[in-house]
Design a protein around this motif. Structure first.
Motif, mmCIF file in Angstrom:
data_model
loop_
_atom_site.group_PDB
_atom_site.id
_atom_site.type_symbol
_atom_site.label_atom_id
_atom_site.label_comp_id
_atom_site.label_asym_id
_atom_site.label_seq_id
_atom_site.Cartn_x
_atom_site.Cartn_y
_atom_site.Cartn_z
ATOM 1 N N ILE A 68 115.441 29.314 62.436
ATOM 2 C CA ILE A 68 115.258 28.710 61.119
ATOM 3 C C ILE A 68 116.623 28.655 60.428
ATOM 4 N N SER A 69 116.724 27.821 59.410
ATOM 5 C CA SER A 69 117.993 27.694 58.700
ATOM 6 C C SER A 69 118.267 28.946 57.867
ATOM 7 N N GLU A 70 119.531 29.169 57.572
ATOM 8 C CA GLU A 70 119.909 30.314 56.743
ATOM 9 C C GLU A 70 119.241 30.222 55.366
ATOM 10 N N LYS A 71 119.166 29.010 54.831
ATOM 11 C CA LYS A 71 118.545 28.822 53.518
ATOM 12 C C LYS A 71 117.063 29.187 53.557
ATOM 13 N N ASP A 72 116.372 28.786 54.614
ATOM 14 C CA ASP A 72 114.950 29.092 54.737
ATOM 15 C C ASP A 72 114.727 30.587 54.934
ATOM 16 N N ARG A 73 115.610 31.219 55.680
ATOM 17 C CA ARG A 73 115.500 32.671 55.890
ATOM 18 C C ARG A 73 115.603 33.423 54.552
ATOM 19 N N VAL A 74 116.536 33.040 53.712
ATOM 20 C CA VAL A 74 116.713 33.704 52.416
ATOM 21 C C VAL A 74 115.521 33.429 51.504
ATOM 22 N N ARG A 75 114.966 32.219 51.575
ATOM 23 C CA ARG A 75 113.836 31.865 50.701
ATOM 24 C C ARG A 75 112.574 32.638 51.079
ATOM 25 N N ARG A 76 112.307 32.789 52.350
ATOM 26 C CA ARG A 76 111.045 33.390 52.793
ATOM 27 C C ARG A 76 111.040 34.914 52.632
ATOM 28 N N TRP A 77 112.181 35.539 52.728
ATOM 29 C CA TRP A 77 112.239 36.995 52.573
ATOM 30 C C TRP A 77 113.273 37.339 51.505
ATOM 31 N N LYS A 78 112.883 37.105 50.246
ATOM 32 C CA LYS A 78 113.821 37.289 49.135
ATOM 33 C C LYS A 78 114.232 38.747 48.976
ATOM 34 N N ASP A 79 113.319 39.682 49.307
ATOM 35 C CA ASP A 79 113.636 41.093 49.105
ATOM 36 C C ASP A 79 114.426 41.687 50.270
ATOM 37 N N LYS A 80 114.743 40.857 51.281
ATOM 38 C CA LYS A 80 115.516 41.315 52.427
ATOM 39 C C LYS A 80 116.768 40.451 52.540
ATOM 40 N N LEU B 210 120.174 38.757 53.642
ATOM 41 C CA LEU B 210 120.725 38.493 54.967
ATOM 42 C C LEU B 210 121.941 39.379 55.209
ATOM 43 N N LEU B 211 121.962 40.060 56.366
ATOM 44 C CA LEU B 211 123.044 40.986 56.681
ATOM 45 C C LEU B 211 123.654 40.648 58.040
ATOM 46 N N PRO B 212 124.273 39.493 58.178
ATOM 47 C CA PRO B 212 124.842 39.126 59.484
ATOM 48 C C PRO B 212 126.091 39.947 59.789
ATOM 49 N N PRO B 213 126.308 40.303 61.059
ATOM 50 C CA PRO B 213 127.557 40.997 61.411
ATOM 51 C C PRO B 213 128.765 40.089 61.189
ATOM 52 N N ALA B 214 129.926 40.691 61.161
ATOM 53 C CA ALA B 214 131.157 39.919 60.968
ATOM 54 C C ALA B 214 131.326 38.918 62.104
ATOM 55 N N GLY B 215 131.589 37.662 61.747
ATOM 56 C CA GLY B 215 131.789 36.608 62.743
ATOM 57 C C GLY B 215 130.518 36.129 63.416
ATOM 58 N N ALA B 216 129.351 36.470 62.850
ATOM 59 C CA ALA B 216 128.088 36.110 63.502
ATOM 60 C C ALA B 216 127.890 34.599 63.575
ATOM 61 N N PHE B 217 128.394 33.861 62.574
ATOM 62 C CA PHE B 217 128.183 32.415 62.535
ATOM 63 C C PHE B 217 129.377 31.632 63.072
ATOM 64 N N TRP C 106 121.317 35.699 67.974
ATOM 65 C CA TRP C 106 120.566 35.895 66.734
ATOM 66 C C TRP C 106 121.126 35.111 65.558
ATOM 67 N N PHE C 107 122.401 34.827 65.552
ATOM 68 C CA PHE C 107 123.020 34.026 64.488
ATOM 69 C C PHE C 107 123.923 33.001 65.157
ATOM 70 N N ARG D 191 122.168 29.015 61.249
ATOM 71 C CA ARG D 191 120.758 29.293 61.522
ATOM 72 C C ARG D 191 120.598 30.731 61.987
ATOM 73 N N VAL D 192 119.354 31.218 61.852
ATOM 74 C CA VAL D 192 119.029 32.608 62.173
ATOM 75 C C VAL D 192 117.804 32.610 63.080
ATOM 76 N N ARG D 193 117.835 33.443 64.100
ATOM 77 C CA ARG D 193 116.672 33.587 64.978
ATOM 78 C C ARG D 193 115.710 34.619 64.385
ATOM 79 N N ILE D 194 114.454 34.225 64.251
ATOM 80 C CA ILE D 194 113.402 35.119 63.774
ATOM 81 C C ILE D 194 112.498 35.451 64.965
ATOM 82 N N ALA D 195 112.313 36.736 65.215
ATOM 83 C CA ALA D 195 111.505 37.176 66.354
ATOM 84 C C ALA D 195 110.241 37.867 65.850
ATOM 85 N N THR D 196 109.096 37.441 66.379
ATOM 86 C CA THR D 196 107.827 38.114 66.116
ATOM 87 C C THR D 196 107.522 38.981 67.327
ATOM 88 N N HIS D 197 107.590 40.286 67.132
ATOM 89 C CA HIS D 197 107.478 41.249 68.232
ATOM 90 C C HIS D 197 106.110 41.922 68.166
#
Length: 471
Positions: free
Chosen positions: A185-197, A199-206, A213-214, A222-228
């Motif tokens: 999903i897009s970075e914008k969508d990730r931030v919108r769907r989980w406002k209380d979490k 985004l904490l990407p590692p340095a150079g992730a993008f 994952w990034f 974009r960010v990979r979302i995994a349902t485990h």
């Protein structure tokens, strides 16, 4: 939380590595059937190019005749016409037709409201193509006005993002302990769907476009979302006492089994009373973790003891200690390539037929070179020629070199390849199926239809006998 994230990442990395050969084959077969039946190297070699001497080699035809699509759609159509549906029958004991009718109504409602046929066929078609597909059962609120929950069958758009437990042994994978479904999903969508979490990407992730994952694709982060889905095991002891019956020795009661009174439970543990028995019971529960590679975004229990991801297998093999799956495309790729090469070669020969050269003595076309060069690309009413050669000696009229292209041999080989194609795919050619009913009896036509379905009936049987009972 870190342990849960690490477990998800570890499982994802392990399955992707463990199934690398299978996943590469699925990607190759999917692109072959749906995108391009020529490899990049083969197509490049037939494009216009220059040889080592600098001469321009004209392009050669690269025809793609997809015989596989009709074959696959025929198998899917058989499943569509079968209109498979789940049903319930009572067994002996306390089961009765009234309770069976209740379950039937519930299941029918789930199937109808979910559009179950199309969900299953989406997974079934991929299983026919590359050997395996998958669909999903989810629980969601029925509407915005209450807390009622509906079970819903849901298709998985990109089924290559499903990672099953490699250690599962059963055909339906009902014994799997883990399963992962991922989606970008897009970075914008990730931030919108989980406002209380945040985004904490590692340095150079993008910084790259191939991160697990990034990543950044065409300038979009974009960010990979995994349902485990993970099965949790808890062992409990079930006891039996003649005065009470069956019951748990400790813990909480379940829907069908109470807890033994403490004094009876102690007697059952001691085994001093005649007729007491105990046995261990593996109590399964399923947790769902939604992870983005650095943190757990959601965590909730599933309302059941089986992972609600249903696999649809095609042809299953066990090779070199690993499970492998195949569909229709795998065995037909080489024959399909041969058919395309033969058709392209025949087309190329047919295109050169009107260009058979003229044989003349040197000097006969002197002064008329343009007329002869444009002979095959213009509609001229006359062509001039000199009556003498370069030595001034009389020369005969130019003669056209009549050559017969060897198309007959190619067409014979093409017919053999087509017959081999239908033998490999287990289908009947359209010419055999589309027979005149006045030329053949009804039984002969039915036999042809049965012959076509018999070669591919295993796919439908797997859906009916493996996937849907687990569903």
């Amino acid at each position: 939380e870190k342990a849960k994230v690490d477990a998800t990442i570890e499982f994802f990395t392990f399955v992707k590595s463990y199934e690398q050969a299978q996943r590469d084959a699925e990607t190759l077969e999917t692109e072959f059937e749906g995108f391009d039946m020529w490899t990049e190297q083969a197509r490049a070699s037939r494009d216009e190019h220059k040889d080592d001497g600098g001469r321009v080699i004209p392009a050669k035809p690269t025809l793609s005749v997809n015989l596989l699509d009709q074959n696959i759609q025929q198998i899917v159509s058989e499943a569509r016409q079968a209109r498979l549906a789940l049903t319930v029958r009572p067994k002996a004991g306390i089961a009765n037709s009234t309770m069976t009718g209740y379950y039937k109504g519930q299941i029918r409602s789930i199937q109808v409201e979910s559009g179950a046929l199309e969900v299953r066929l989406w997974a079934f078609e991929r299983a026919c193509k590359v050997g395996r597909g998958a669909y999903l059962i989810t629980a969601e609120y029925a509407n915005d006005g209450d807390f009622d929950i509906d079970l819903v069958l849901e298709r998985i758009l990109d089924q290559s993002t499903v990672y099953f437990d490699p250690y599962a042994q059963r055909a339906d994978r009902s014994d799997m302990d883990e399963c992962l479904i991922t989606d970008w999903i897009s970075e914008k969508d990730r931030v919108r769907r989980w406002k209380d979490k945040p985004l904490l990407p590692p340095a150079g992730a993008f910084d790259s476009d191939d991160g697990d994952w990034f990543s950044t694709e065409e300038g979009n982060r974009r960010v990979r979302i995994a349902t485990h889905y993970k099965v949790l095991h808890a062992e409990r002891i079930l006891g039996f006492h003649p005065q009470f019956g069956k019951g748990w020795l400790d813990g909480e009661p379940t829907r069908d089994v109470p807890v033994l009174p403490p004094e009876l439970a102690e007697a059952v543990r001691a085994g001093t009373t005649r007729g007491v028995r105990t046995r261990p019971v593996d109590q399964r529960s399923v947790m769902i973790y939604i992870v983005d590679g650095t943190q757990v975004l959601e965590e909730r229990p599933w309302l059941g003891r089986y992972i609600p991801v249903i696999g649809v297998p095609g042809k299953e093999y066990f090779l070199r200690g690993k499970r492998r799956w195949k569909g229709v495309v795998a065995n037909a790729m080489d024959v399909s390539r041969a058919i395309n090469v033969l058709l392209s070669a025949a087309t190329e020969l047919a295109g050169t037929m009107p260009r058979s050269p003229y044989i003349m003595y040197a000097g006969q076309d002197e002064g008329f070179e343009t007329e002869w060069d444009e002979l095959f690309i213009t509609n001229r009413s006359r062509i001039h020629v000199n009556m003498t050669d370069v030595d001034g000696k009389p020369a005969p009229m130019p003669q056209r070199q009549q050559t017969e292209p060897q198309i007959q041999g190619l067409m014979f080989l093409l017919k053999m390849m087509q017959e081999m194609f239908y033998a490999v795919t287990g289908s009947v050619s359209p010419q055999s199926r589309a027979v005149n009913p006045y030329d053949r009896s009804g039984k002969a036509i039915e036999a042809l239809q049965r012959q076509g379905s018999a070669g591919t009936s295993n796919y439908l049987q797997n859906l009916a006998n493996i996937s849907m009972p687990y569903e």
